[in-house]
Write a protein that holds these residues in place. Structure first.
Motif, PDB file in Angstrom:
ATOM      1  N   LEU A  18       0.826  -1.207   0.000  1.00 48.51           N
ATOM      2  CA  LEU A  18       0.000   0.000   0.000  1.00 48.51           C
ATOM      3  C   LEU A  18       0.861   1.258   0.000  1.00 48.51           C
ATOM      4  N   SER A  19       1.906   1.279   0.803  1.00 45.42           N
ATOM      5  CA  SER A  19       2.767   2.467   0.880  1.00 45.42           C
ATOM      6  C   SER A  19       3.339   2.830  -0.479  1.00 45.42           C
ATOM      7  N   ASN A  20       3.608   1.830  -1.287  1.00 45.49           N
ATOM      8  CA  ASN A  20       4.150   2.080  -2.636  1.00 45.49           C
ATOM      9  C   ASN A  20       3.140   2.733  -3.565  1.00 45.49           C
ATOM     10  N   LEU A  21       1.855   2.678  -3.196  1.00 39.20           N
ATOM     11  CA  LEU A  21       0.815   3.279  -4.037  1.00 39.20           C
ATOM     12  C   LEU A  21       0.449   4.699  -3.614  1.00 39.20           C
ATOM     13  N   LEU A  22       0.919   5.128  -2.456  1.00 39.51           N
ATOM     14  CA  LEU A  22       0.564   6.453  -1.959  1.00 39.51           C
ATOM     15  C   LEU A  22       1.384   7.537  -2.653  1.00 39.51           C
ATOM     16  N   LYS A  23       0.791   8.712  -2.782  1.00 41.49           N
ATOM     17  CA  LYS A  23       1.521   9.849  -3.331  1.00 41.49           C
ATOM     18  C   LYS A  23       2.596  10.303  -2.343  1.00 41.49           C
ATOM     19  N   PRO A  24       3.617  10.998  -2.822  1.00 41.85           N
ATOM     20  CA  PRO A  24       4.640  11.508  -1.894  1.00 41.85           C
ATOM     21  C   PRO A  24       4.015  12.385  -0.808  1.00 41.85           C
ATOM     22  N   LYS A  25       4.609  12.322   0.378  1.00 41.78           N
ATOM     23  CA  LYS A  25       4.185  13.118   1.533  1.00 41.78           C
ATOM     24  C   LYS A  25       2.711  12.870   1.874  1.00 41.78           C
ATOM     25  N   SER A  26       2.373  11.595   1.953  1.00 35.22           N
ATOM     26  CA  SER A  26       0.994  11.200   2.261  1.00 35.22           C
ATOM     27  C   SER A  26       0.930  10.477   3.593  1.00 35.22           C
ATOM     28  N   ILE A  27      -0.182  10.686   4.287  1.00 36.24           N
ATOM     29  CA  ILE A  27      -0.485   9.959   5.505  1.00 36.24           C
ATOM     30  C   ILE A  27      -1.812   9.238   5.297  1.00 36.24           C
ATOM     31  N   ALA A  28      -1.862   7.961   5.636  1.00 38.04           N
ATOM     32  CA  ALA A  28      -3.066   7.145   5.455  1.00 38.04           C
ATOM     33  C   ALA A  28      -3.538   6.658   6.818  1.00 38.04           C
ATOM     34  N   ILE A  29      -4.852   6.737   7.055  1.00 44.82           N
ATOM     35  CA  ILE A  29      -5.409   6.435   8.371  1.00 44.82           C
ATOM     36  C   ILE A  29      -6.557   5.443   8.227  1.00 44.82           C
ATOM     37  N   PHE A  30      -6.478   4.371   9.011  1.00 44.79           N
ATOM     38  CA  PHE A  30      -7.493   3.320   8.993  1.00 44.79           C
ATOM     39  C   PHE A  30      -8.047   3.126  10.402  1.00 44.79           C
ATOM     40  N   HIS A  31      -9.354   2.955  10.499  1.00 46.36           N
ATOM     41  CA  HIS A  31     -10.012   2.762  11.790  1.00 46.36           C
ATOM     42  C   HIS A  31     -10.688   1.401  11.857  1.00 46.36           C
ATOM     43  N   SER A  32     -10.750   0.871  13.073  1.00 47.67           N
ATOM     44  CA  SER A  32     -11.534  -0.335  13.290  1.00 47.67           C
ATOM     45  C   SER A  32     -13.019  -0.013  13.162  1.00 47.67           C
ATOM     46  N   VAL A  65      -4.705   2.342  12.531  1.00 50.90           N
ATOM     47  CA  VAL A  65      -3.423   2.163  11.852  1.00 50.90           C
ATOM     48  C   VAL A  65      -3.121   3.422  11.048  1.00 50.90           C
ATOM     49  N   VAL A  66      -1.915   3.955  11.222  1.00 47.22           N
ATOM     50  CA  VAL A  66      -1.471   5.142  10.492  1.00 47.22           C
ATOM     51  C   VAL A  66      -0.205   4.789   9.715  1.00 47.22           C
ATOM     52  N   LEU A  67      -0.229   5.065   8.429  1.00 47.12           N
ATOM     53  CA  LEU A  67       0.955   4.883   7.580  1.00 47.12           C
ATOM     54  C   LEU A  67       1.400   6.242   7.055  1.00 47.12           C
ATOM     55  N   PHE A  68       2.665   6.556   7.255  1.00 47.41           N
ATOM     56  CA  PHE A  68       3.240   7.835   6.812  1.00 47.41           C
ATOM     57  C   PHE A  68       4.645   7.533   6.290  1.00 47.41           C
ATOM     58  N   PRO A  69       4.746   6.977   5.075  1.00 47.22           N
ATOM     59  CA  PRO A  69       6.042   6.497   4.574  1.00 47.22           C
ATOM     60  C   PRO A  69       7.135   7.553   4.543  1.00 47.22           C
ATOM     61  N   GLU A  74      11.582   8.259  11.538  1.00 45.44           N
ATOM     62  CA  GLU A  74      11.369   6.910  11.005  1.00 45.44           C
ATOM     63  C   GLU A  74      10.390   6.093  11.839  1.00 45.44           C
ATOM     64  N   LYS A  75      10.349   6.319  13.149  1.00 45.62           N
ATOM     65  CA  LYS A  75       9.479   5.510  14.002  1.00 45.62           C
ATOM     66  C   LYS A  75       7.998   5.811  13.767  1.00 45.62           C
ATOM     67  N   HIS A  76       7.717   6.924  13.075  1.00 44.18           N
ATOM     68  CA  HIS A  76       6.325   7.291  12.821  1.00 44.18           C
ATOM     69  C   HIS A  76       5.865   6.932  11.400  1.00 44.18           C
ATOM     70  N   ARG A  77       6.620   6.104  10.720  1.00 41.53           N
ATOM     71  CA  ARG A  77       6.208   5.705   9.370  1.00 41.53           C
ATOM     72  C   ARG A  77       5.123   4.629   9.398  1.00 41.53           C
ATOM     73  N   GLU A  78       5.069   3.903  10.488  1.00 42.33           N
ATOM     74  CA  GLU A  78       3.980   2.952  10.746  1.00 42.33           C
ATOM     75  C   GLU A  78       3.624   3.063  12.224  1.00 42.33           C
ATOM     76  N   ILE A  79       2.356   3.320  12.500  1.00 40.25           N
ATOM     77  CA  ILE A  79       1.919   3.481  13.886  1.00 40.25           C
ATOM     78  C   ILE A  79       0.629   2.698  14.102  1.00 40.25           C
ATOM     79  N   LEU A  80       0.557   2.065  15.256  1.00 43.03           N
ATOM     80  CA  LEU A  80      -0.663   1.371  15.671  1.00 43.03           C
ATOM     81  C   LEU A  80      -1.149   1.995  16.979  1.00 43.03           C
TER      82      LEU A  80
END
Length: 429
Positions: A18-32, A65-69, A74-80
């Motif tokens: 998924l991270s490879n499909l995001l535009k540069p400087k993007s943050i993606a957020i998913f909720h339960s 889940v937060v993805l910020f490639p 660096e520790k904030h590129r994947e957050i749960l």
């Protein structure tokens, strides 16, 4: 969880894809998903958001889940984010993920409590240009209840109006349509459990049994094998009930001479099987029932053969319709005159076969994927033709689950009895 642990490399790879499909400087957020209320203080059981589970393996409410490639840190590129437990929750609700366990399950190393989400996200979101948010964009969805994700979409667009908002659903549909190697054993396990349930019924069904007794037998078999239960509301439709496509009452007594349409399957680890069989209450099909059954079976086999790489959804369904047209003509249900004078938008065969033949299968029974995308290896489809004759009180549907591969396809339910002779033999053993 009832199911065995899933290797976290599946979730790690899914996040990377998924991270490879995001535009540069993007943050993606998913909720339960929310835990939905019933009445008084009652609630339904959590059914986790399929996308969040696909990316993390986390099966708990109030998770994010937060993805910020491109995060500078660096520790904030994947957050749960997880719901924090306490002594009171432990007493009343039982175990909740610890941070250590969540890292093991998901492969995400940075874990915070959900109560910290607003504070953490404010430190990140201004470093991003694009905010990817999720929504249910399934073409068959009829959404009347506001979801947790829908609430957050409104909130974020109000809080951060100068950001560029993007849709996650098209990206997730693209990824989830192709099953990863670790997903296939989970699907296969759901099908194996389903097979055990079906075989159990072949010696249980007899005249006088009630539809709900059949439902109970299946549920017993499914749950004792680490399934939560049914993958979807079970359809156990005897006699004329089989002509109601989404019959759910399951409250009638099965009569001698009738056929029972069973659209029933188990889930396992949130992955779903989808099986349909039509079996005779008395253990033997009548000549007419057998005639219709064999016609459906022939359509099923020919349709299955067309589930191969390169085919296209609409073209496939058109060809299946032509096969069904020929079978219905042979059964005396439609005539050449009906065919010659049919409405192209509602062909004559639709009178007796009014639904589609196939749909995507996976974390959702009607899984996500585009009908405009040509079939590719790794896709899993159902194949479920049927013939419904209300005037005869007879409905026959047969359904297996098919994996498309480079060299053709694999019937993942090939071991489940479907041939009419085999079913009769097993029912009379």
């Amino acid at each position: 969880m009832k199911y065995h642990p899933i290797p976290n490399k599946l979730f790690i790879r899914n996040r990377h894809r998924l991270s490879n499909l995001l535009k540069p400087k993007s943050i993606a957020i998913f909720h339960s998903n929310d835990i939905l209320p019933t009445n008084a203080d009652g609630t339904l059981r959590l059914r986790q958001n399929s996308d969040l589970f696909y990316l993390s393996g986390i099966d708990q409410e109030e998770s994010i889940v937060v993805l910020f490639p491109d995060a500078p840190d660096e520790k904030h590129r994947e957050i749960l984010f997880l719901r924090e437990t306490n002594e009171h929750i432990a007493v009343w609700e039982g175990y909740k993920y610890t941070k250590e366990h969540a890292r093991e399950v998901s492969g995400i190393q940075t874990v915070y409590w959900t109560r910290q989400f607003d504070t953490i996200i404010r430190t990140l979101i201004f470093e991003a240009e694009h905010i990817y948010l999720n929504a249910n964009e399934h073409t068959r969805a009829d959404i009347v209840v506001e979801t947790r994700e829908a609430r957050f979409v409104q909130k974020y667009q109000s809080l951060y109006p100068l950001h560029k908002f993007e849709r996650l659903a098209p990206l997730m549909h693209n990824l989830r349509a192709i099953k990863q190697e670790e997903e296939l054993p989970l699907l296969q396990e759901a099908m194996r459990i389903t097979e055990d349930g079906f075989r159990r019924l072949l010696s249980f069904v007899k005249p006088g049994v009630w539809e709900f007794e059949i439902e109970a037998e299946l549920l017993h078999e499914f749950v004792r094998q680490r399934s939560k239960g049914f993958a979807y509301e079970p359809i156990i439709a005897s006699g004329a009930n089989a002509c109601v496509l989404h019959y759910l009452a399951n409250d009638q007594q099965c009569k001698a001479g009738d056929v029972i349409l069973l659209d029933v399957a188990a889930e396992y680890a949130n992955y779903n099987a989808d099986l349909t069989r039509s079996i005779p209450v008395s253990g033997r099909y009548t000549p007419r029932q057998r005639q219709v059954y064999d016609a459906v079976h022939r359509v099923m086999k020919e349709a299955t053969a067309m589930l191969v790489p390169g085919n296209l959804w609409d073209e496939y369904h058109y060809e299946v319709g032509k096969i069904m047209e020929s079978e219905l003509k042979g059964l005396g249900l439609i005539s050449q005159h009906d065919i010659d004078n049919q409405d192209p938008d509602w062909p004559a065969y639709k009178k007796y076969f009014m639904h589609g033949t196939s749909h995507f299968l996976g974390l959702d029974v009607h899984d996500v994927g585009s009908k405009y995308r040509r079939f590719e290896p790794g896709m899993v489809f159902t194949c479920e033709p049927g013939i419904y004759i209300p005037e005869e009180g007879l409905g026959i549907r047969l359904e297996n689950n098919i994996l498309i591969t480079e060299g053709g396809n694999i019937d993942m339910m090939a071991s489940i009895p479907v041939d009419a002779d085999e079913i009769e033999t097993l029912m009379n053993a």
